[in-house]
Write a protein that holds these residues in place. Sequence first.
Motif, PDB file in Angstrom:
ATOM      1  N   THR A  75      27.419  49.167  29.076  1.00  0.00           N
ATOM      2  CA  THR A  75      26.127  48.750  28.535  1.00  0.00           C
ATOM      3  C   THR A  75      25.144  49.926  28.544  1.00  0.00           C
ATOM      4  N   GLU A  76      24.159  49.834  27.693  1.00  0.00           N
ATOM      5  CA  GLU A  76      23.144  50.892  27.580  1.00  0.00           C
ATOM      6  C   GLU A  76      22.384  51.115  28.893  1.00  0.00           C
ATOM      7  N   PRO A  77      21.930  50.051  29.588  1.00  0.00           N
ATOM      8  CA  PRO A  77      21.216  50.289  30.858  1.00  0.00           C
ATOM      9  C   PRO A  77      22.089  50.976  31.911  1.00  0.00           C
ATOM     10  N   LEU A  78      23.368  50.604  31.974  1.00  0.00           N
ATOM     11  CA  LEU A  78      24.267  51.239  32.940  1.00  0.00           C
ATOM     12  C   LEU A  78      24.477  52.710  32.583  1.00  0.00           C
ATOM     13  N   LEU A  79      24.604  52.996  31.310  1.00  0.00           N
ATOM     14  CA  LEU A  79      24.764  54.374  30.871  1.00  0.00           C
ATOM     15  C   LEU A  79      23.543  55.209  31.248  1.00  0.00           C
ATOM     16  N   GLN A  80      22.355  54.646  31.095  1.00  0.00           N
ATOM     17  CA  GLN A  80      21.126  55.355  31.484  1.00  0.00           C
ATOM     18  C   GLN A  80      21.135  55.674  32.970  1.00  0.00           C
ATOM     19  N   ARG A  81      21.558  54.703  33.777  1.00  0.00           N
ATOM     20  CA  ARG A  81      21.614  54.934  35.231  1.00  0.00           C
ATOM     21  C   ARG A  81      22.620  56.020  35.582  1.00  0.00           C
ATOM     22  N   VAL A  82      23.757  56.004  34.918  1.00  0.00           N
ATOM     23  CA  VAL A  82      24.774  57.039  35.151  1.00  0.00           C
ATOM     24  C   VAL A  82      24.226  58.407  34.758  1.00  0.00           C
ATOM     25  N   ALA A  91      23.650  61.601  37.160  1.00  0.00           N
ATOM     26  CA  ALA A  91      24.299  62.870  36.822  1.00  0.00           C
ATOM     27  C   ALA A  91      23.269  63.998  36.803  1.00  0.00           C
ATOM     28  N   GLU A  92      22.091  63.728  36.249  1.00  0.00           N
ATOM     29  CA  GLU A  92      21.042  64.750  36.207  1.00  0.00           C
ATOM     30  C   GLU A  92      20.558  65.088  37.616  1.00  0.00           C
ATOM     31  N   GLN A  93      20.379  64.077  38.463  1.00  0.00           N
ATOM     32  CA  GLN A  93      19.942  64.309  39.844  1.00  0.00           C
ATOM     33  C   GLN A  93      20.946  65.160  40.612  1.00  0.00           C
ATOM     34  N   LEU A  94      22.220  64.899  40.384  1.00  0.00           N
ATOM     35  CA  LEU A  94      23.278  65.625  41.098  1.00  0.00           C
ATOM     36  C   LEU A  94      23.630  66.958  40.447  1.00  0.00           C
ATOM     37  N   GLY A  95      23.126  67.175  39.243  1.00  0.00           N
ATOM     38  CA  GLY A  95      23.473  68.400  38.537  1.00  0.00           C
ATOM     39  C   GLY A  95      24.912  68.402  38.055  1.00  0.00           C
ATOM     40  N   GLN A  96      25.411  67.226  37.747  1.00  0.00           N
ATOM     41  CA  GLN A  96      26.798  67.067  37.302  1.00  0.00           C
ATOM     42  C   GLN A  96      26.819  66.480  35.901  1.00  0.00           C
ATOM     43  N   SER A  97      27.984  66.505  35.292  1.00  0.00           N
ATOM     44  CA  SER A  97      28.139  65.869  33.979  1.00  0.00           C
ATOM     45  C   SER A  97      28.342  64.371  34.165  1.00  0.00           C
ATOM     46  N   ARG A  98      28.161  63.638  33.094  1.00  0.00           N
ATOM     47  CA  ARG A  98      28.407  62.192  33.106  1.00  0.00           C
ATOM     48  C   ARG A  98      29.850  61.912  33.516  1.00  0.00           C
ATOM     49  N   ALA A  99      30.791  62.655  32.951  1.00  0.00           N
ATOM     50  CA  ALA A  99      32.209  62.445  33.267  1.00  0.00           C
ATOM     51  C   ALA A  99      32.488  62.698  34.744  1.00  0.00           C
ATOM     52  N   ALA A 100      31.842  63.714  35.318  1.00  0.00           N
ATOM     53  CA  ALA A 100      32.049  64.022  36.734  1.00  0.00           C
ATOM     54  C   ALA A 100      31.551  62.880  37.611  1.00  0.00           C
ATOM     55  N   VAL A 101      30.411  62.302  37.264  1.00  0.00           N
ATOM     56  CA  VAL A 101      29.865  61.191  38.051  1.00  0.00           C
ATOM     57  C   VAL A 101      30.775  59.969  37.949  1.00  0.00           C
ATOM     58  N   ILE A 102      31.268  59.679  36.761  1.00  0.00           N
ATOM     59  CA  ILE A 102      32.174  58.539  36.590  1.00  0.00           C
ATOM     60  C   ILE A 102      33.471  58.774  37.360  1.00  0.00           C
ATOM     61  N   ASN A 103      34.021  59.988  37.292  1.00  0.00           N
ATOM     62  CA  ASN A 103      35.236  60.315  38.053  1.00  0.00           C
ATOM     63  C   ASN A 103      35.001  60.150  39.547  1.00  0.00           C
ATOM     64  N   LEU A 104      33.859  60.627  40.037  1.00  0.00           N
ATOM     65  CA  LEU A 104      33.530  60.521  41.454  1.00  0.00           C
ATOM     66  C   LEU A 104      33.446  59.058  41.877  1.00  0.00           C
TER      67      LEU A 104
END
Length: 96
Positions: A56-63, A67-80
């Motif tokens: 969903t769009e809201p979940l994507l925004q949270r991800v 990712a921005e806070q951690l300095g990681q990519s979206r894919a890296a956060v999802i993998n983690l």
Amino acid sequence: MAITRKPAKAASAVASEAADAADAFISGAPDADADAPPAPRRVRKGRKVQITLTITEPLLQRVDELAEQLGQSRAAVINLAVVQMLERGLRLGGGE
């Protein structure tokens, strides 16, 4: 030396050979093993496999925010998140 005709094969032998030839032809077709499930199509990128994920769009925004806070990519956060869930388990309902 006399010229003779080639001996005729028995009708059942001819039918059997024709059936065998037809079976061999059909089993050689690309879709001959239609009962077997198709192999999954995979796009490889190095040692990883590309997937398509729908959220969903809201979940994507949270991800994306995480990712921005951690300095990681979206894919890296999802993998983690997936790795942590697999290692630590999944809690449903938000209970502790």
